[in-house]
Design a protein around this motif. Structure first.
Motif, mmCIF file in Angstrom:
data_model
loop_
_atom_site.group_PDB
_atom_site.id
_atom_site.type_symbol
_atom_site.label_atom_id
_atom_site.label_comp_id
_atom_site.label_asym_id
_atom_site.label_seq_id
_atom_site.Cartn_x
_atom_site.Cartn_y
_atom_site.Cartn_z
ATOM 1 N N THR A 45 73.575 12.879 42.421
ATOM 2 C CA THR A 45 73.057 11.654 41.796
ATOM 3 C C THR A 45 71.736 11.917 41.085
ATOM 4 N N ASP A 46 70.834 12.601 41.773
ATOM 5 C CA ASP A 46 69.524 12.895 41.177
ATOM 6 C C ASP A 46 69.658 13.798 39.955
ATOM 7 N N GLU B 149 72.297 14.190 37.975
ATOM 8 C CA GLU B 149 72.919 13.488 36.851
ATOM 9 C C GLU B 149 71.910 12.580 36.158
ATOM 10 N N ARG B 150 71.089 11.913 36.942
ATOM 11 C CA ARG B 150 70.063 11.028 36.356
ATOM 12 C C ARG B 150 69.090 11.822 35.487
ATOM 13 N N ASP B 151 68.613 12.946 36.011
ATOM 14 C CA ASP B 151 67.626 13.747 35.284
ATOM 15 C C ASP B 151 68.236 14.404 34.048
ATOM 16 N N CYS C 186 70.885 13.372 32.252
ATOM 17 C CA CYS C 186 71.166 12.361 31.230
ATOM 18 C C CYS C 186 69.878 11.862 30.570
ATOM 19 N N ALA C 187 68.789 11.844 31.345
ATOM 20 C CA ALA C 187 67.504 11.432 30.783
ATOM 21 C C ALA C 187 66.961 12.480 29.812
ATOM 22 N N SER D 2 77.393 11.929 31.233
ATOM 23 C CA SER D 2 77.469 12.183 32.669
ATOM 24 C C SER D 2 77.186 13.657 32.888
#
Length: 670
Positions: free
Chosen positions: A225-226, A228-230, A232-233, A240
């Motif tokens: 989760t972490d 993927e967030r970083d 994509c940012a 994804s």
């Protein structure tokens, strides 16, 4: 000893190459899904083994057959990978190559279909491609064997090669996450840790399951989760984490191709595309398929097969039987032995062998259609209809395979991703008219439908498909409700099959029929004859007072509404559970008794054209043979679904035969 994994996309010629390198023969077809489990063969040079894995587009498995390939990399010991790449579709094929390179084992690339690539205007510099990927690249044409000997020699050099150090740069954010996960994996894990980390971030469920035995599921989920967030940012293009990984690999592949692949001509409207414009037409597609089937049966029955079968029948039941009778009498054989041989074995086995020409002609024509590339189009044409009943076009491929034999048809359902669709396909494939039913059709159409043999046999095949589609709609709406799925199929180029391949494929398909004639049908014929020879009153009784008549007489009232309520018909159906061919062997023993006249004459007194058609429909649909039941049990892993497959088939067969016979009588047919 080397142990080489043969991997590649579907329909890249892996199985053809496997046959060349090992000298063995596995089923080859010019369509996706031929290999549904790993196959092992010894290399011709005796220096190791080659393992043919199912065709996959990625190591992230979506179906059971793709899972076989990934599970092999996880659990099996091997020395190197032979990656077959379709040179005419090189950009798409290299995606799997990148994943295999990341695994770290020595890799050799077989650049197959070079002739097709040149025909499409691709010029590939294999030396430059080898330098950019860091592994040997050898051009081959597996269909003709060109370059395969050099490829086999190259494999022998991989035994002592060091592991690859191939590593793509996935950018600082993902690389930090990869390193973090690698550090979390304990030293006891022997698989490549970086590869495991990348596969996890790509969404590989099998890798997640493996890592969860060492790292908690919560830790893995949080890390994904972490990350993927970083990611994509940091990347505006990434939707994804798996999508970002595909973008990085795609950029690498584009760079590789820029220096190694050139295009000598612009894209043209190919012959395959021009043919597809007609045969895959939404309106014409299914009628063209039915026309192909009709012509196939005309060749099998009217034009070629029946005359040959008549000649064999005349020899077996005339010259051969007379010679055998004279030999037995000269040897002083007892009446019992003569009866066993002549009335049991010759009548039973010989009655089935007369249909060998028709079986082999049909298999030859099916092999021709498969290797030409047309079968993949049939699946695509059927997709729209299949979607309407809760399946997709891929489910029709096992059904087509079932035309030859239901056993590999059921096994081919492994290629279907959705579990409920896979189960539904397994349950319905036995309704396809396999070659084992063909002797029954041949017997009756040659007697009652002389002028319409091909049309009547075609109607049996169509009936099986129609019933399967109707049941698919019923089951998918009730017992096996499921979400919709997407159908993607590889459309291979059309090609004229090689005669050697055709003949070998025909023999591999047909030899099972001959083998059963010498084993299962032989034993069944003797057993059936003995039941007709013995009864409560002892041996050599009148057949109407035999054990076989007692068994058939018990079933006869059940089949009377279907038009064949005699003990002979009932008794003939029982051994069909072992193998459908035994039905004909049984009928030859029962109906062709010496004191009753010829088989044709006797059958004409027991059946009418209408009841004969009803009987064929019942044979088509009633219980799967023993081998098919066994593979259903294996593939479903459920005794409940196995018994369901037997039970529903009996019910449907009875209903359809009842409708045919009683409906025909209402219409004044006989």
């Amino acid at each position: 000893m080397i142990h080489v994994a043969l991997a590649g996309n579907p329909n890249t010629g892996k199985t053809s190459l496997f046959n060349i390198l090992t000298g063995s023969y596995e089923y080859v077809g010019n369509w996706t899904g031929v290999t549904v489990e790993k196959k092992v063969g010894t290399l011709r040079n005796k220096k190791g083994e080659l393992v043919d894995l199912p065709g996959i587009y990625s190591l992230n498995p979506l179906s059971r057959d793709e899972g076989v390939a990934t599970q092999f990399l996880i659990a099996e010991s091997f020395t190197s990978v032979l990656n077959i790449v379709d040179a005419s579709q090189i950009e798409r094929n290299l995606y799997l190559t990148v994943q295999l390179l990341e695994y770290g084992k020595p890799v050799i690339i077989g650049l197959n279909m070079m002739d097709v690539a040149r025909g499409r205007g691709f010029m590939i510099n294999e030396t430059e491609l080898s330098a950019r990927l860091g592994v040997p690249v050898l051009p081959i044409v597996a269909r003709t064997g060109a370059g395969c000997q050099e490829l086999g020699a190259e494999l022998a050099h991989t035994e002592h090669q060091q592991a690859l150090t191939f590593a793509l740069d996935y950018g600082p954010v993902l690389e930090r996450a990869i390193k973090r996960l690698v550090d979390m994996i304990p030293d006891g894990v022997t698989l490549p840790k970086r590869w495991l980390a990348i596969q996890l971030f790509e969404g590989n469920a099998l890798i997640r399951e493996l890592l969860e035995s060492h790292i908690t599921a919560e830790q893995l989920a949080q890390l994904q989760t972490d990350t993927e967030r970083d990611v994509c940012a940091s990347s505006s293009d990434a939707r994804s984490l798996p999508h970002y990984i595909r973008l990085v690999r795609g950029a690498f592949i584009t760079g590789v191709m820029e220096g190694a692949v050139t295009r000598t001509q612009n894209e043209t409207y190919t012959l395959s595309e021009r043919i597809d414009h007609i045969v895959t037409n939404r309106v014409l597609g299914i009628p063209i398929f039915l026309l192909f089937m009709f012509l196939m049966f005309k060749l099998t029955f009217d034009w070629l097969g029946t005359p040959l079968s008549d000649q064999i029948d005349g020899f077996l039941n005339g010259t051969f039987a007379d010679m055998l009778r004279s030999s037995l009498q000269a040897a002083g054989a007892s009446n019992f032995i003569q009866a066993v041989v002549l009335n049991g074995i010759v009548a039973g086995v010989g009655g089935v062998l007369v249909f060998v020409p028709q079986i082999f002609i049909l298999f030859f024509l099916i092999s021709f259609i498969e290797d030409s590339g047309y079968m993949a189009r049939v699946a695509m044409v059927m997709d729209r209809l299949m979607q309407a009943i809760g399946l997709n076009g891929k489910a029709f491929i096992p059904m087509i395979i079932g035309f030859g034999c239901n056993v590999p048809g059921v096994m081919a359902a492994r290629t279907i991703e959705q579990p409920k669709e896979r189960l539904l396909t397994i349950l319905l494939t036995p309704l396809m008219s396999c070659s084992a039913r063909l002797p029954v059709y041949s017997l009756f159409v040659g007697m009652f439908f002389v002028h319409n043999q091909a049309l009547v046999v075609l109607s049996m095949y169509v009936l099986g498909v129609v019933v399967a589609l109707l049941l698919a709609k019923l089951f998918s709406s009730t017992l096996l409700k499921q979400e919709g799925s997407m159908f993607v199929v590889e459309l291979p180029p059309y090609r004229f099959p090689q005669w050697r391949t055709l003949l070998r494929s025909t023999w591999e398909k047909g030899k099972g029929f001959v083998k059963k004639a010498g084993t299962l049908i032989f034993g069944g014929s003797v057993a059936i004859w003995f039941l007709s020879y013995a009864g409560p009153g002892g041996l050599n009784v009148n057949m109407d007072h035999s054990f076989l008549a007692m068994i058939g007489g018990f079933l006869a009232p059940l089949f009377a509404p279907l038009g064949f309520g005699t003990w002979q018909a009932g008794a003939s159906l029982i051994p069909g559970f072992m193998a459908k061919e035994v039905v004909v062997a049984t009928m030859n023993i029962i109906y062709a008794a010496p004191d009753e006249g010829s088989l044709q004459k006797i059958l004409a007194t027991h059946f009418t054209p209408l009841s004969a058609y009803s009987f064929m429909a019942f044979i088509l649909l009633y219980v799967p043979c023993l081998a098919t039941v066994g593979v259903i049990r294996k593939e479903t892993g459920s005794a409940r679904w196995t018994w369901f497959s037997i039970g529903y088939a009996l019910v449907i067969a009875y209903i359809i035969a009842l409708v045919i016979y009683q409906g025909g009588r209402l219409l004044g047919l006989q």
